[in-house]
Motif scaffolding. Structure first.
Motif, PDB file in Angstrom:
ATOM      1  N   THR A 195     -84.294  -7.411  44.822  1.00  0.00           N
ATOM      2  CA  THR A 195     -84.202  -6.646  43.553  1.00  0.00           C
ATOM      3  C   THR A 195     -85.725  -6.229  43.108  1.00  0.00           C
ATOM      4  O   THR A 195     -86.702  -6.927  43.520  1.00  0.00           O
ATOM      5  N   GLU A 196     -85.672  -5.180  42.515  1.00  0.00           N
ATOM      6  CA  GLU A 196     -86.947  -4.476  42.056  1.00  0.00           C
ATOM      7  C   GLU A 196     -87.292  -5.263  40.761  1.00  0.00           C
ATOM      8  O   GLU A 196     -88.760  -5.006  40.351  1.00  0.00           O
ATOM      9  N   SER A 197     -86.436  -5.752  40.214  1.00  0.00           N
ATOM     10  CA  SER A 197     -86.904  -6.382  38.755  1.00  0.00           C
ATOM     11  C   SER A 197     -86.106  -7.515  38.525  1.00  0.00           C
ATOM     12  O   SER A 197     -84.754  -7.692  38.991  1.00  0.00           O
TER      13      SER A 197
ATOM     14  N   GLY B 182     -90.682  -7.835  43.465  1.00  0.00           N
ATOM     15  CA  GLY B 182     -90.122  -7.161  42.085  1.00  0.00           C
ATOM     16  C   GLY B 182     -91.085  -7.540  40.765  1.00  0.00           C
ATOM     17  O   GLY B 182     -91.522  -8.492  40.519  1.00  0.00           O
ATOM     18  N   LYS B 183     -90.781  -6.788  39.532  1.00  0.00           N
ATOM     19  CA  LYS B 183     -91.161  -7.051  38.313  1.00  0.00           C
ATOM     20  C   LYS B 183     -90.391  -8.145  37.834  1.00  0.00           C
ATOM     21  O   LYS B 183     -89.288  -8.274  37.862  1.00  0.00           O
TER      22      LYS B 183
ATOM     23  N   LEU C  95     -99.424 -19.029  34.469  1.00  0.00           N
ATOM     24  CA  LEU C  95     -98.149 -19.178  35.471  1.00  0.00           C
ATOM     25  C   LEU C  95     -97.888 -17.682  35.801  1.00  0.00           C
ATOM     26  O   LEU C  95     -98.019 -16.773  34.814  1.00  0.00           O
ATOM     27  N   GLU C  96     -97.254 -17.368  37.051  1.00  0.00           N
ATOM     28  CA  GLU C  96     -96.631 -16.289  37.503  1.00  0.00           C
ATOM     29  C   GLU C  96     -95.529 -16.032  36.907  1.00  0.00           C
ATOM     30  O   GLU C  96     -94.477 -15.912  37.520  1.00  0.00           O
ATOM     31  N   LEU C  97     -95.600 -15.507  35.631  1.00  0.00           N
ATOM     32  CA  LEU C  97     -94.288 -15.143  34.791  1.00  0.00           C
ATOM     33  C   LEU C  97     -94.086 -13.800  34.424  1.00  0.00           C
ATOM     34  O   LEU C  97     -93.142 -13.166  33.799  1.00  0.00           O
ATOM     35  N   GLY C  98     -94.729 -12.995  35.011  1.00  0.00           N
ATOM     36  CA  GLY C  98     -94.561 -11.557  34.874  1.00  0.00           C
ATOM     37  C   GLY C  98     -95.175 -11.163  33.155  1.00  0.00           C
ATOM     38  O   GLY C  98     -96.040 -11.729  32.619  1.00  0.00           O
ATOM     39  N   SER C  99     -94.000 -10.384  32.815  1.00  0.00           N
ATOM     40  CA  SER C  99     -94.316 -10.067  31.320  1.00  0.00           C
ATOM     41  C   SER C  99     -93.410 -11.119  30.377  1.00  0.00           C
ATOM     42  O   SER C  99     -92.017 -11.229  30.683  1.00  0.00           O
TER      43      SER C  99
END
Length: 452
Positions: free
Chosen positions: A295-297, A321-322, A339-343
């Protein structure tokens, strides 16, 4: 101003906090006595225990002298009734939170017929923010000004980036990019940089530019900026519905994983173009089977913050992915940011942002109006858009001669649709829309940026 807030949940308490910090007199109404006591004590406000739709309760809260009533209870219908009674009893503006998708196509009718000043839908507003990010996945967050003509984008400088160890002024000379660096977040510090400031790896940088120029910038620094083609959403609540609806409109394939079978059936009817999966979104085998690695997001949008955080951490380990993470209550910002939580999306803050913007616009002085307001960098800075009236003190004076306060930057001038990156010789004229970024919070008028 005298402001009454009906409902002391996540949004109501956040509003009480932010509006009290802005110097307004706050009254809060809720049926839960303990919550009323906590909020009124914490934010030095008048607390009234009772039904916010009751005439007597509103009178006790001071509706007859109030300038604004904000209804943010858990019931759309109660919120609308609160506003209707407030309009009859007092001479005040009213704002209602309306969340049910049933009303989404009737908002303008409801607003006009009930005389509401604003109708706010937290999930729809959050969905719009997520959609902007997924259409420009290089950014952590995107705020829009001038009806989308100008964007404020936050992104993290990755290890090995060509931005590492170059100064702000070199972005224009070396990369030939017409973007303006507004803020830099380094560790716990938020900086309004000058031209000599050196950017480092892991800095979170905010730039302001038109969409086209922002795309050019991200291409030149080697970051992919194409929209995602597909999205996996965990949780089938209102936010997922609004988000899926928007993404499908942009041609993005959507897959929703929801545990409740009845909700899946509802979503299947509401979103015929989305793929609805009935299953446990925390089941690793199911996520792999449904293609998490391709998945890309990925957006974790369940009702449990802890579940969303763990899901996003797992997704980060499985896909490039995002990543989008919804957070409602968790207050450990320093932990979340590491943490690596994106947005990370906070619907309550997005809602409060819209309402604070409206309150500041009500409080306008003669010289300019607050058109748009965004709280950025975890509320440590603000980006404001002002409309310049003919009585503004700043008209006709070169920017380099303005006695500006510290820790602010005039980022952009929109002059009849022409976007100007301000230089020292530029002057502000009547009718301009001026964007300012500052760590000095609470500006009501463009003249507030001046000393003395």
């Amino acid at each position: 101003m005298q402001i009454i807030i009906v409902g002391c949940g996540k949004v109501g308490s956040t509003l009480a906090e932010q509006l009290s910090q802005e110097g307004h007199d706050i009254s809060v109404i809720d049926i839960n006595e303990k919550i009323v006591e906590e909020v009124s004590y914490k934010y030095d406000s008048l607390g009234v225990v009772g039904n916010g739709a009751s005439h007597l309760t509103q009178v006790e809260a001071g509706i007859e002298k109030a300038h604004l009533l904000i209804a943010v209870t858990g019931s759309d219908e109660l919120n609308l009734l609160c506003c209707l009674i407030a309009r009859k009893v007092g001479d005040c503006k009213t704002i209602a939170r309306v969340r049910n998708p049933i009303y989404s196509k009737e908002i303008n009718f409801i607003k006009e017929e009930l005389g509401l000043s604003m109708v706010i839908n937290p999930e729809n507003a959050a969905a719009s923010e997520i959609t902007r990010v997924l259409r420009f996945p290089s950014a952590i967050s995107i705020d829009r000004f001038n009806k989308g003509r100008v964007e404020l984008l936050n992104f993290k400088v990755q290890d090995g980036s060509i931005l590492h160890n170059i100064s702000v002024k070199e972005i224009a000379s070396k990369l030939h990019c017409d973007v303006l660096v507004c803020t830099v977040e380094r560790a716990e510090e938020v900086i309004i940089p000058n031209g000599e400031f050196i950017i480092k790896e892991k800095d979170v940088v905010s730039i302001i530019a038109s969409h086209k120029k922002a795309v050019e910038f991200f291409v030149k620094i080697g970051v992919i900026s194409n929209p995602v083609k597909n999205a996996m959403l965990i949780g089938g609540g209102a936010l997922s519905y609004y988000l899926a609806n928007q993404l499908i409109g942009y041609g993005i394939d959507v897959k929703i994983i929801e545990q409740d079978l009845n909700r899946c059936e509802v979503l299947t009817e509401l979103l015929p173009r989305a793929m609805i999966i009935n299953g446990d979104g925390t089941n690793q085998s199911l996520l792999k089977e449904e293609g998490i690695e391709e998945t890309e997001s990925f957006a974790s949008l369940t009702g449990l913050d802890e579940e969303n955080v763990l899901l996003s951490l797992y997704a980060h380990s499985k896909t490039k992915g995002k990543i989008i993470t919804k957070v409602n209550r968790i207050a450990f910002d320093d932990v979340i940011n590491n943490l690596e939580l994106g947005s990370v999306i906070y619907p309550k803050y997005i809602t409060a942002e819209y309402i604070v913007q409206y309150v500041r616009a009500m409080n306008n002085s003669i010289g300019s109006n607050v058109e748009t307001l965004y709280k950025i960098k975890k509320d440590k800075a603000e980006a404001l858009e002002f409309y310049v009236n003919e009585d503004s003190k700043l008209i006709g004076i070169p920017i380099e001669k303005l006695n500006l306060k510290d820790n602010l930057l005039i980022c952009c001038i929109n002059r009849s649709g022409k976007i100007i990156t301000p230089r020292g010789q530029d002057c502000i004229v009547k009718g301009d829309r001026v964007i300012v970024v500052t760590t000095n919070l609470g500006y009501q008028d463009l003249a507030d940026i001046l000393r003395g």
